[in-house]
Write an enzyme that holds these catalytic residues in place. Sequence first.
Site, PDB file in Angstrom:
ATOM      1  N   ALA A   1     147.914   4.949  29.576  1.00 59.76           N
ATOM      2  CA  ALA A   1     148.521   5.329  30.860  1.00 59.76           C
ATOM      3  C   ALA A   1     149.255   4.124  31.472  1.00 59.76           C
ATOM      4  CB  ALA A   1     147.468   5.912  31.790  1.00 59.76           C
ATOM      5  N   CYS A   2     149.019   3.865  32.758  1.00 59.38           N
ATOM      6  CA  CYS A   2     149.776   2.811  33.439  1.00 59.38           C
ATOM      7  C   CYS A   2     149.376   1.406  33.008  1.00 59.38           C
ATOM      8  CB  CYS A   2     149.633   2.956  34.950  1.00 59.38           C
ATOM      9  SG  CYS A   2     150.472   4.417  35.617  1.00 59.38           S
ATOM     10  N   SER A   3     148.289   1.279  32.254  1.00 59.79           N
ATOM     11  CA  SER A   3     147.888  -0.033  31.737  1.00 59.79           C
ATOM     12  C   SER A   3     148.421  -0.290  30.335  1.00 59.79           C
ATOM     13  CB  SER A   3     146.355  -0.144  31.729  1.00 59.79           C
ATOM     14  OG  SER A   3     145.834  -0.084  33.032  1.00 59.79           O
ATOM     15  N   SER A   4     149.272   0.579  29.840  1.00 62.03           N
ATOM     16  CA  SER A   4     149.718   0.492  28.451  1.00 62.03           C
ATOM     17  C   SER A   4     150.371  -0.847  28.117  1.00 62.03           C
ATOM     18  CB  SER A   4     150.697   1.632  28.137  1.00 62.03           C
ATOM     19  OG  SER A   4     150.059   2.884  28.211  1.00 62.03           O
TER      20      SER A   4
END
Length: 371
Positions: A155-158
Amino acid sequence: MKNVVISGSGLYTPTEIITNDELVNSFNHYVDQFNAVHVEAIACGDVTALAHSSSEFIEKASGIKARHVLHKEGILDTAIMRPIFARRSAEQMPEMVEMALDAAREAMAQANKTASDIDLIICAASNMQRPYPALAIELQQLLGASGYAFDMNVACSSATFAISNAVNAIRGETAKVVLVVNPEFASPQVNYRSRDSHFIFGDVCAATIIEAEDSCTSDNAWRINSMRLKTEFSNNIRCDVGYTEHCLPADPLVPFFKQEGRKVFKELLPIVADVILSEMASAQVAPEQLKRLWLHQANINMNIFAVKKILGRDPLPEEAPLVLDTYANTASAGSIIAFHKYKTGLVAGDHAILCSFGAGYSVGCLMLQKC
């Protein structure tokens, strides 16, 4: 242990822009139409009337003023309210690969690297346009790189998780130079009929080159001194659509992003602060030594809260740069955009943090030092 650096970064920004005013005008027109059609049901209490949005509400809630999108057509049309674009054939590169190719070339130029130098490509993003073949492998072919490539999703930590994978590959000697791309084609997952989320996402692609410090020839490289990753399960940020959807009965789900914003703020931020402060303590870096914090760009209030917790005071604008106002939330690419645009003006030895966080929950924190 081998020193590893971020030696270059790149950015692809779509040319089309949607301002808050444009988005709000479209949304409010839709609300008026909906309420008029359901006027009797609303009066009886069977249907809840929709409320207007406003540019002031959006900016106060998020810090967002505008966003870039790949395909503006259809988004502001109240009969459609989604981006309109043609399906590309197998012989044509998908939008995410096209964006990644552009951002990759800028990152490679900054790092003084050619395709022949790259032996690993990681495509890391919150959504992928197809499960396989990997978008990273298609990008590998288009660039003319060798070695191997794969896609990944946290997700947004990819982005930070992918950079951590790149560091480990270099230290494990399965790669020498790694290209990480974060193509975020996020506009199709937005529910433009939802007051709570119609303004959140924009489209963009960021890229970074990761390599051993002893092979670096860049004049603006950042050593990755340490890394800390953490995940903790939560349903509060979620997208439910997968490959089994066509097998399920009527009313299939649509791939809309959903979140419980207040719960995310309350639950995720303490995890973020704990991860960053724990890594600072482990690395023996005091708050006063931090010259820059490139944080995930989801919400201005979240960023301000996190930075105050880390520094123990209000940050100066240049200490924790924001790109939310013009880019909106760009999922995994946000912290890399901030890094790409605001990594100059620092001197050798300066300490900084690159951190992203989001669904999972997930947090990726990199402790950086200017070479």
